[in-house]
Scaffold this active site. Structure first.
Site, PDB file in Angstrom:
ATOM      1  N   LYS A 115      13.859   3.472  -3.436  1.00 21.87           N
ATOM      2  CA  LYS A 115      13.014   3.672  -2.238  1.00 21.87           C
ATOM      3  C   LYS A 115      13.188   5.099  -1.757  1.00 21.87           C
ATOM      4  O   LYS A 115      14.245   5.705  -1.945  1.00 21.87           O
ATOM      5  CB  LYS A 115      13.446   2.714  -1.132  1.00 21.87           C
ATOM      6  CG  LYS A 115      12.401   2.482  -0.079  1.00 21.87           C
ATOM      7  CD  LYS A 115      11.372   1.465  -0.561  1.00 21.87           C
ATOM      8  CE  LYS A 115      10.470   0.995   0.530  1.00 21.87           C
ATOM      9  NZ  LYS A 115       9.827  -0.271   0.154  1.00 21.87           N
TER      10      LYS A 115
HETATM   11  N1  GLU Z   1       6.209  -0.447  -0.922  1.00 26.14           N
HETATM   12  C1  GLU Z   1       5.931  -1.675  -1.585  1.00 26.14           C
HETATM   13  C2  GLU Z   1       7.088  -2.631  -1.466  1.00 26.14           C
HETATM   14  O1  GLU Z   1       7.894  -2.532  -0.565  1.00 26.14           O
HETATM   15  C3  GLU Z   1       5.473  -1.467  -3.026  1.00 26.14           C
HETATM   16  C4  GLU Z   1       6.438  -0.742  -3.904  1.00 26.14           C
HETATM   17  C5  GLU Z   1       5.868  -0.414  -5.264  1.00 26.14           C
HETATM   18  O2  GLU Z   1       4.732  -0.725  -5.554  1.00 26.14           O
HETATM   19  O3  GLU Z   1       6.612   0.185  -6.044  1.00 26.14           O
HETATM   20  O4  GLU Z   1       7.211  -3.572  -2.219  1.00 26.14           O
END
Ligand code: GLU
Length: 427
Positions: A121
Site C-alpha cells: 500500500k
Molecule cells: N485500493 C483497493 C483496495 O484496497 C484496490 C487495490 C488494487 O486494486 O490493487 O483493495
C-alpha cells in the site's frame, strides 16, 4: 524571496502506535487466527512484520512559486505469493502505521481471493482538494519517481484508493515508463481504458460489496427487496454498491460522507445523487444528523469510508442485521465482538471489498497478454470468484464456529504461510 521559501509539513512520530491504530487492529486480528494455523503457526511472526517500508520526501513547486514538502510511503507487507499489490491514497491523515495496516490487509485480501499477489500500500499525507490539478500531477509524478526503485509490473503494482483515480494512475504509469524507457502498462492498475485499463474496474469494488452482500443476505434469510440500507462513505465504493442495492429493490435510507449526513426513510435516489454530487462538497447532507446516522433503522449497513469507524458505542446502537465492510479496517476488534454478541453478521473487508483488486488482477493479466475482455466477461468472472471464495470462507467459519473474519484469515494466512514455509528462509 517569499514565494520560493520552503514550507515543511510538521514532523510526525512513527515510533508510537496509538492504542487503536489500524496496525493495532490488524495485529489483534492476526492473534485471533493463530490458534487455527496448526503447524504453520511457527511462521506467524512473518505476518506481524512488513517486509519493506519506504518513506519518501516529495517536494513540489506550488503554483505560487513556493516549495512544499509532503511525506509519502510505500509499504510492501508480504511478497511470498507474488508481487506486491495495493492502492495509493492521498489523505491528510496518512501515516506509516496506517499504510502498514493497509498493506497487511492487502496481503490477506489477495490470499483470500487466491490471487497470485502479495500485499502492499502507498500513501501521501496531503489534502488533495487543496491542490490545483498541476500541483496534484507534480505530487504524483515525484512520489512515483521516488518509489520507482521498488515498484514494477513484476515487483509491486499500485492502484487507486482513497482520493486517487484513473488520471493519477496514468501519471504514475507515464512517469515510471519514462524512467525505464518503455511503456510499462502493467506497473499500475485502475488506468484509463485506452492506456490498458480494464472494463468494469471503476465499479468493481462496489460490485463485490453487492455480490458478497447479496450472498450473505440470502444465507441469513434477508430479502433484498425492500431491505433498508445505510451507507457510510459515498465515494467510488459506497456509491456503486448503493446503486446496485437500489437496482435490486433495496431502499437506501441513510448516507453519510465526510461533509454530512442525509436521512430519508422513504428512500434516497442514489443514482441522481451520485450524478449530481459536488466533488468537493459531497452529498450535501447536514452535520446535525451525523450521530442519527448510526441509529437510523436499517437492515444492511455498508461501511465504505475509512478505518476505525465502527466503534464499540456504534456497534451497540446499530439496528443493522448485516454489516458490509466496503472500506479497509472499518471495525475495531471490540466492536467486532459486540456485533457478534448481538448476532449481527459482518462480511469482513478482506473479502467484501476484494472486487477492486480482483479486477485489478484481470487488468494486469490483460496488459501482459495485450488481449482485452468484454465487460460481461469481467463481471461474470468477478462474481464467480467472489461467490466461490465466500463459500469456502463460510464453510471454514461453520467448521470451526468462528466469525467470517477469522475464517477469512484462516484461509488466507494458511495460503501465505504455506508459501512462506515451502520457499524457506534464504539467504
Ligand atoms: N485500493 C483497493 C483496495 O484496497 C484496490 C487495490 C488494487 O486494486 O490493487 O483493495
Amino acid at each position: 524571496m517569499d514565494n520560493t521559501a520552503e514550507k515543511t509539513s510538521p514532523p510526525l512520530s512513527y515510533a508510537r502506535l496509538a492504542a487503536q491504530s489500524p496496525w493495532t487492529t490488524y495485529l489483534a486480528q492476526v492473534d485471533r487466527v493463530t490458534p487455527y494455523l496448526k503447524n504453520l503457526a511457527r511462521w506467524v511472526e512473518t505476518l506481524k512484520h512488513p517486509k519493506r517500508a519506504m518513506i519518501v520526501d516529495v517536494p513540489i513547486e506550488m503554483d505560487d512559486g513556493s516549495v512544499r514538502h509532503f511525506e509519502g510511503f510505500r509499504v510492501q507487507h508480504n511478497l511470498s505469493r507474488g508481487p506486491g499489490k495495493g492502492g495509493l491514497r492521498f489523505h491528510p491523515q496518512v501515516t506509516l502505521e496506517e499504510t502498514m495496516a493497509l498493506a497487511a490487509w492487502m496481503t490477506i485480501k489477495t490470499a483470500a481471493m487466491d490471487l497470485p499477489f502479495g500485499g502492499a500500500k502507498g500513501g501521501v499525507r496531503v489534502d488533495p482538494f487543496a491542490l490545483s490539478p498541476t500541483e496534484l500531477e507534480k505530487l504524483t509524478r515525484r512520489y512515483t519517481s521516488e518509489i520507482s526503485i521498488i515498484i514494477g509490473p513484476q515487483k509491486d503494482i499500485p492502484a487507486p484508493d482513497v482520493n486517487t483515480n484513473a488520471q493519477v494512475m496514468a501519471w504514475m504509469m507515464d512517469t515510471y515508463s519514462m524512467q525505464v524507457g518503455f511503456t510499462a502498462s502493467g506497473v499500475v492498475t485502475g488506468k484509463p481504458l485506452h492506456l490498458g485499463g480494464s472494463l468494469g474496474r471503476v465499479k468493481a469494488t462496489g460490485r463485490g460489496v453487492f455480490v458478497t452482500g447479496r450472498t450473505a443476505a440470502s444465507r441469513i434469510g434477508l430479502d433484498l427487496n425492500g431491505a433498508r440500507v445505510a451507507v457510510q462513505g459515498f465515494g467510488n465504493v459506497g456509491s456503486s454498491a448503493a446503486e446496485l442495492f437500489a437496482v435490486h429493490g433495496a431502499k437506501v435510507v441513510a448516507i453519510q460522507d465526510q461533509w454530512g449526513t442525509l436521512i430519508d426513510e422513504g428512500g434516497i435516489d442514489v443514482r441522481s445523487l451520485s450524478q449530481n454530487m459536488h466533488p468537493e462538497k459531497g452529498i450535501g447532507g447536514s452535520h446535525a444528523n451525523n450521530h442519527a446516522f448510526w441509529e437510523t433503522p436499517c437492515d444492511i449497513l455498508i461501511l465504505a469510508a475509512l478505518e476505525s469507524q465502527m466503534t464499540p458505542a456504534r456497534a451497540r446502537i446499530t439496528t443493522a442485521k448485516l454489516v458490509l465492510e466496503g472500506a479497509n479496517g472499518p471495525t475495531l476488534p471490540e466492536a467486532d465482538d459486540i456485533l457478534a454478541d448481538r448476532n449481527i453478521l459482518v462480511v469482513p473487508d478482506v473479502i467484501c471489498n476484494a472486487g477492486g483488486v480482483t479486477v485489478s488482477y484481470f487488468e494486469w493479466v490483460q496488459d501482459f497478454s495485450s488481449f482485452f475482455w468484454s465487460e460481461d466477461e469481467i463481471n461474470a468472472r468477478l462474481d464467480t470468484l467472489m461467490v466461490e471464495s465466500l463459500r469456502k470462507i463460510w464453510a471454514c467459519a461453520d467448521h470451526y464456529k468462528i466469525s467470517l473474519r477469522t475464517a477469512t484469515y484462516v484461509i488466507a494466512c494458511g495460503r501465505i504461510l504455506d508459501a512462506r514455509q515451502v520457499r524457506g528462509l534464504y539467504p
